[in-house]
Scaffold this motif. Sequence first.
Motif, PDB file in Angstrom:
ATOM      1  N   GLN A 153     -71.910  36.920  11.871  1.00  9.79           N
ATOM      2  CA  GLN A 153     -70.785  36.266  12.531  1.00  9.79           C
ATOM      3  C   GLN A 153     -71.224  35.096  13.403  1.00  9.79           C
ATOM      4  O   GLN A 153     -70.437  34.189  13.686  1.00  9.79           O
ATOM      5  CB  GLN A 153     -70.014  37.290  13.379  1.00  9.79           C
ATOM      6  N   GLY A 199     -63.986  39.744  -1.374  1.00  7.92           N
ATOM      7  CA  GLY A 199     -62.566  39.831  -1.078  1.00  7.92           C
ATOM      8  C   GLY A 199     -61.677  39.913  -2.295  1.00  7.92           C
ATOM      9  O   GLY A 199     -60.678  39.187  -2.368  1.00  7.92           O
ATOM     10  N   TYR A 215     -56.721  43.182   0.756  1.00  4.96           N
ATOM     11  CA  TYR A 215     -57.349  42.309   1.735  1.00  4.96           C
ATOM     12  C   TYR A 215     -56.409  41.208   2.223  1.00  4.96           C
ATOM     13  O   TYR A 215     -56.557  40.729   3.348  1.00  4.96           O
ATOM     14  CB  TYR A 215     -58.621  41.672   1.158  1.00  4.96           C
ATOM     15  N   ASP A 259     -61.451  40.385  12.613  1.00  3.88           N
ATOM     16  CA  ASP A 259     -60.150  40.563  11.963  1.00  3.88           C
ATOM     17  C   ASP A 259     -60.171  41.759  11.018  1.00  3.88           C
ATOM     18  O   ASP A 259     -61.229  42.270  10.640  1.00  3.88           O
ATOM     19  CB  ASP A 259     -59.759  39.291  11.193  1.00  3.88           C
ATOM     20  N   GLU A 281     -59.331  41.920   7.898  1.00  9.77           N
ATOM     21  CA  GLU A 281     -59.843  41.641   6.558  1.00  9.77           C
ATOM     22  C   GLU A 281     -61.339  41.908   6.465  1.00  9.77           C
ATOM     23  O   GLU A 281     -61.820  42.523   5.505  1.00  9.77           O
ATOM     24  CB  GLU A 281     -59.543  40.196   6.157  1.00  9.77           C
ATOM     25  N   HIS A 282     -62.086  41.450   7.469  1.00  9.48           N
ATOM     26  CA  HIS A 282     -63.517  41.713   7.482  1.00  9.48           C
ATOM     27  C   HIS A 282     -63.794  43.214   7.599  1.00  9.48           C
ATOM     28  O   HIS A 282     -64.708  43.739   6.958  1.00  9.48           O
ATOM     29  CB  HIS A 282     -64.182  40.969   8.647  1.00  9.48           C
ATOM     30  N   TRP A 291     -71.973  37.639   3.400  1.00 11.23           N
ATOM     31  CA  TRP A 291     -71.443  37.857   4.744  1.00 11.23           C
ATOM     32  C   TRP A 291     -71.617  36.649   5.654  1.00 11.23           C
ATOM     33  O   TRP A 291     -71.139  36.651   6.789  1.00 11.23           O
ATOM     34  CB  TRP A 291     -72.067  39.109   5.349  1.00 11.23           C
ATOM     35  N   PRO A 309     -67.499  32.071   5.583  1.00 15.98           N
ATOM     36  CA  PRO A 309     -66.279  32.241   6.379  1.00 15.98           C
ATOM     37  C   PRO A 309     -65.206  32.956   5.566  1.00 15.98           C
ATOM     38  O   PRO A 309     -65.217  32.923   4.323  1.00 15.98           O
ATOM     39  CB  PRO A 309     -65.859  30.795   6.705  1.00 15.98           C
ATOM     40  N   LEU A 310     -64.267  33.577   6.265  1.00 18.35           N
ATOM     41  CA  LEU A 310     -63.240  34.353   5.581  1.00 18.35           C
ATOM     42  C   LEU A 310     -62.455  33.513   4.582  1.00 18.35           C
ATOM     43  O   LEU A 310     -62.081  33.995   3.507  1.00 18.35           O
ATOM     44  CB  LEU A 310     -62.283  34.982   6.610  1.00 18.35           C
ATOM     45  N   ASN A 311     -62.201  32.242   4.906  1.00 19.63           N
ATOM     46  CA  ASN A 311     -61.392  31.420   3.995  1.00 19.63           C
ATOM     47  C   ASN A 311     -62.162  30.980   2.747  1.00 19.63           C
ATOM     48  O   ASN A 311     -61.588  30.331   1.872  1.00 19.63           O
ATOM     49  CB  ASN A 311     -60.800  30.213   4.716  1.00 19.63           C
ATOM     50  N   ARG A 364     -63.505  33.428   1.054  1.00 19.27           N
ATOM     51  CA  ARG A 364     -63.261  34.631   0.271  1.00 19.27           C
ATOM     52  C   ARG A 364     -61.766  34.739  -0.056  1.00 19.27           C
ATOM     53  O   ARG A 364     -61.398  34.936  -1.208  1.00 19.27           O
ATOM     54  CB  ARG A 364     -63.701  35.876   1.040  1.00 19.27           C
ATOM     55  N   ARG A 406     -58.141  32.872   0.048  1.00 23.98           N
ATOM     56  CA  ARG A 406     -57.472  31.584   0.212  1.00 23.98           C
ATOM     57  C   ARG A 406     -56.317  31.485  -0.786  1.00 23.98           C
ATOM     58  O   ARG A 406     -56.444  31.902  -1.929  1.00 23.98           O
ATOM     59  CB  ARG A 406     -58.454  30.424   0.001  1.00 23.98           C
TER      60      ARG A 406
END
Length: 569
Positions: free
Chosen positions: A159, A303, A308, A417, A419-420, A464, A467-469, A471, A473
């Motif tokens: 992170q 993801g 998710y 968050d 989602e993670h 990991w 970034p989340l976006n 995975r 979007r």
Amino acid sequence: AISWHGHSDTEIMLEAVSRWGIKQALTKFVGMFAIALFDREERKLHLIRDRMGEKPLYYGWCAGAFIFGSELKALRKYPGFVGEIDRDVLALYLRHMAVPDPFTIYQGIYKLQPGCRMSLDLDCAINCHNGFMPNAPFSINGLDLSRWWSLRDIVESSQGSLITDEAGALEQLESRLRDSVRLQSLADVPLGAFLSGGIDSSLITALMQAESSSPINTFTIGFHEKKYNEAEYASSVAAHLGTEHIELYVTAKDALDVIQRLPHLYDEPFADSSQIPTYLLCSQAKKHLTVALTGDAGDELFGGYNRYFWVRKIWNKVSWLPNDTRRLFAQAIFSIPSRYWDAVYSLIRHLLPSSNHLSFVGQKLHNLAERLVNIRNEDELFLSLVSQWTNPDEVVIGASEPLTLLTSGNEWPTLPDVEHRMMYLDAMTYLPNDILVKMDRAAMGTSLETRAPFLDHFVVELAWQLPLNMRLRNNQGKWALRQILYKYVPQELIERPKQGFGIPLGDWLRGPLRDWAEELISEDRLCRDGFFNPDPIRSKWLEHSSGLRNWESSLWTVLMFQAWLDTGK
């Protein structure tokens, strides 16, 4: 210079341990393994399992001795083995379709958790059962259970080092995946890939074909029931990539034939129904191959599961509703059979963006409605979505469901968050206890070796750092993998609703498998065996067999346990 006697992994690993010691040698190992190593000088036994849990390792105390092995059936052969079924663990099994680590279905017998190492003094081995806790870290009387590799540490440290350059991240990810595919394609025996036509298997196949100077062999499973059949998609991808492609179509008769083998194959109750096509796929592939590459772990790392991106949306829409209102809303959904929801959706599907298209809408609506009533936050919604029975304590007589990683938030990493958190928990629970078990036992049962390039720890660690976006979007998962795949396969061959490796189990239970199921879960049989309260099971069976609801997954957990009992354990 080292004088090698052979070329086996075992010889290399022993030499590495001899040169560098266990701790340093483990950091250099790549791939899947389960190790039992005895140090004669220190009189210590070391049990070690690979990072992500691809290979199994069981252990426990029996008749005054410490026993261990790669299969439960091996431990059952030990003189004096009692094999008393743990009813608390049986409740866990009903919830998750599989027995989660560190438990097994037997009292006093455990699974070594992924990335863990157990070390125990020879003189202490028979004295540690009382007071032993199977979760790492734990130490008592010369026994030490620790994590030599921790996904939690990877997740938390990542992170602070997220890669913000998307183009650079994609280039780095493609390079690592190609390296992993290249490494895992090394074999002096026939090699191929499993291809469903989805994101993960298509990407592994594309990279594998790019590394090969001749067409690789690919295999897929098909169903005559159209809504479950993905063979046509796999065939299109295979044709574009130029592979030598083979299809196997599965019928209810094939399934019934396989069901008889499942209890012996999986050693303990296991109820992911895609175990059936997985076994048939491995059996078919073994006729042509010795090693097959798979797309396993793509969903958990990048993801891929619908939950998710739906959990947050659903919770935001229903969290403000009082429980009574949610209950009425759920009852309204239940009042319409799932097949009618499917029919309504088919009429309006063309009005929705393709990124929002779904499969099995009626079943998903019913599953959601059941879970809306008592949840209090996003994490509870996630737990409910990965539970086949909401209250398994009420189904298993005399059970008290133990805490696990999923239900004990104290062991979760600090993440920004939901989602993670879901992806981490799936990688720690659903992946090693279900997905990898399903594939490993099916493959080993047909003498086929399977390899999962996504599970290379360099790929895991890089995943990991995204970034989340990268995975999730545009209402889709696996964004980063899609961008790489589109370089090899046209987008239109890939984009469709996520389906999973499902079978028409619900229809089969109402039809060709009905007599088999009725015999196993008749009220007389359930009462005679004494493990289950018949009422909730019979209620679900009557609703399912009448077509009112689809309870295939819940019922399959009970059916697979009953079938396992019939094998004499």
